[in-house]
Design a protein around this motif. Sequence first.
Motif, short mmCIF file in Angstrom:
data_model
loop_
_atom_site.label_atom_id
_atom_site.label_comp_id
_atom_site.label_asym_id
_atom_site.label_seq_id
_atom_site.Cartn_x
_atom_site.Cartn_y
_atom_site.Cartn_z
N LEU A 18 0.83 -1.20 0.00
CA LEU A 18 0.00 0.00 0.00
C LEU A 18 0.87 1.26 0.00
N LEU A 19 1.90 1.28 0.84
CA LEU A 19 2.80 2.44 0.87
C LEU A 19 3.52 2.60 -0.47
N GLN A 20 3.94 1.48 -1.04
CA GLN A 20 4.62 1.56 -2.34
C GLN A 20 3.66 2.04 -3.43
N THR A 21 2.41 1.55 -3.39
CA THR A 21 1.42 1.95 -4.40
C THR A 21 1.18 3.45 -4.37
N ILE A 22 0.96 4.00 -3.18
CA ILE A 22 0.67 5.44 -3.08
C ILE A 22 1.91 6.25 -3.42
N SER A 23 3.10 5.77 -3.04
CA SER A 23 4.33 6.48 -3.37
C SER A 23 4.52 6.56 -4.88
N ILE A 24 4.28 5.44 -5.57
CA ILE A 24 4.42 5.42 -7.04
C ILE A 24 3.44 6.39 -7.68
N MET A 25 2.22 6.39 -7.19
CA MET A 25 1.22 7.29 -7.76
C MET A 25 1.60 8.75 -7.55
N ILE A 26 2.03 9.11 -6.35
CA ILE A 26 2.38 10.50 -6.07
C ILE A 26 3.56 10.95 -6.93
N GLN A 27 4.56 10.09 -7.04
CA GLN A 27 5.76 10.46 -7.79
C GLN A 27 5.50 10.63 -9.27
N ASN A 28 4.55 9.86 -9.82
CA ASN A 28 4.37 9.84 -11.28
C ASN A 28 3.20 10.67 -11.78
N LEU A 29 2.31 11.10 -10.89
CA LEU A 29 1.19 11.92 -11.34
C LEU A 29 1.66 13.32 -11.72
N LYS A 30 1.33 13.76 -12.91
CA LYS A 30 1.72 15.09 -13.39
C LYS A 30 0.57 16.09 -13.30
N ASN A 31 -0.64 15.60 -13.31
CA ASN A 31 -1.80 16.48 -13.29
C ASN A 31 -1.96 17.10 -11.90
#
Length: 760
Positions: A88-101
Amino acid sequence: MWFSFWKPRDRFSLDELRYLTDQLVKVQIVNEVNKDFVIEALRSIAELITYGDQHDSTFFEFFMEKQVMGEFVRILKVSRTVSVSLQLLQTISIMIQNLKNEHAIYYMFSNEHMNYLITYSFDFQNEELLSYYISFLRAISGKLDRNTISLLVKTHNDEVVSFPLYVEAIHFAFHEESMVRTAIRALTLNVYHVGDESVNRYVTSAPHADYFSNLVTFFRKQCINLNALVSDTMKNLGAESAETTTLISAAVDEIEDSLYYFSDVVSAGIPDVGRLITDNILQLLIFPLLLPSLTRKAVEGIQIGAAISLYLVCCILRIVKIKDLANTIAAALFCPLDAVIPKFGSKPNGYTSSCAFEHESQPPDSNNLTKADAGILRVDVTNLSSSPQIHSADVPRENDCCDFHLSLREALISYITSGDNVQVAGSLSVLATLLQTKELDESMLDALGILPQRKQHKKLLLQALVGEGSGEEQLFSSESGSSRDGVEFGSELDSCLRKLKEQYGVVCSFLEVRASPRVHRFQVLDALVSLFCRSNISAETLWDGGWLLRQLLPYSQAEFNSHHLKLLNDSYKNCASALLNETRGIWPDLLITILSDEWKRCKRAIEASSPRKEPKCILLSSQMFSSEDGITSDSSFAAGERMCELVKVFVLQHQLQIFSVGRSLPEKPPINPPADIFENSRAQSAGVDSSGPKLGTELRLVDAVPCRIAFERGKERHFCFLAISLGASGWVVLAEELPLKEPYGVVRMVAPLAGTDVCL
């Protein structure tokens, strides 16, 4: 259910995202049975959201519509396995780092879901979980700006009252794992550089401001650990040098990383942060630890050595760019050691108060500034119209209690005149660092006696242009540009002295502060001249002294008095004599080559715009200098090392001779020997012309080594060996004696010396 999950489906499609979300909603508890499915679903959702952010906005719209972030939080609550928390921590970290919008980031940070995850009670005994959690916090900090940070704080009356990201992060600021500490430092810098005033007030208010004092306290522990490491290394010189050097280098890197972090924090531009760091460095490090350790006596409670202290002062001045800090440290050098030790709780061994603050009792207009009891330098300035006669006094005695009443500036000078190699290198490095510190006011440099001559002339020229008579008078006089009759200190020095007394309770010596800068300048100059005459200091350290001298006197010999010139000349003659002996040693053929190379290196070193070595070399050089004891003194390698060291000293002495008479240094040394030196005289006496010795020619046997050679039994012939050199060429000649024409002989064999330009 399991069959439908694995049926073929377009992996990167909205249907896939919808399916995974529906299946995740159905999960009521996470256990060993379904944890693999949950982990795979979380990982796949992260991939799909990242893909949709770049290709299809409907993906994230669906994510918001179904409130998937809320589902993530719910899954965490019902999970009983660590592996799901990790994913879960990895999932949210990946999303935060890669979201550009930007809107996607705003949504992720809203609804208090992120703060809930930040403050969730994870089991940090699991090192992997801690690593993922720290990465999660750092990923959030990477998206902070003036808009997003407002979504992560709670306010009351426009004041921040809660900031979970920052508060939870600094709990790990001093974790034993260096990677964790590095990540937290990066996170805090991201917070500071946002520039939100309410957040800035929050981080500098109690109790959060304690973080900065804790930072300095942690740094202090690092310094003490470094001192212990270096001390153990010096006690066990037989240990593996490569391993100990690696350990010291690693400790030094950590210390400098901490200082660079201080500098980065200050560069964020938060005024209160700069003040907090300055005050804590002074009160927790400089005054109680570093300055008291500069004494040459044992002091109870001091946990650090002089070499480490000198190194740390250099690093702080060089890395932490705070004007107030630099000027306060410089002003503190005018204080006696006993003004610092009692204030901060340390007691000198055998400390007595019989001569406490005796300098302050002297009248300010005293014409005799001689420090008879100082044991460092004796300065006669009764007639300031001529150059002060400054010379070395007795070396400080171990039982002289008044050593504690010398100023710290004088302690630095005492190390130069009578300290060991490491102490000399450290003191020179401190003076060089002060000289190079742009944050330091010029009045400080002038008072310390290290204001470069070119800056003095610039100041006096400006004074002359605006009509100040004293400036014009001193500018065109043959004396130094410093004030002759007293110190005209600027407001910067005055304010620092007041601050030392009022805020820190440190009182400077009255006589030391009010002495003329010319006195201090000549003390520094005299110490440097004395240094160049010392034989127990490494050549590299002497070169550092040469650099400092050229900075103070770049183009003039006016400040050298007859005593200085005599000392330099005597030292040069002694060094030249020692070098001449090397021509009869093991490596004479390499002497000219080494001399040429070291001449260029020395010239570059002393004419450089900045010191050639970083402060950490103070510590590393101490091991190299001491490790030479392990070399067999009669080995050829040791002989080569000694010759190279002697050449370096000779080159510096020779260049000082040229500099002391006001001439510029040539690019190349005069390597061609004069016609009247011993070797050339021998060649001329032997009758050898410029082409060199020839087979069958006669020559005069001057200083030849006789020998007898028998080519047949009972038929011995008388020969002589003769060494001859001309310019850069040399030969060993075997000549047969002429009995009827003594002391002449006939050349039978000629062997060129290795490393010379052969000319037969």
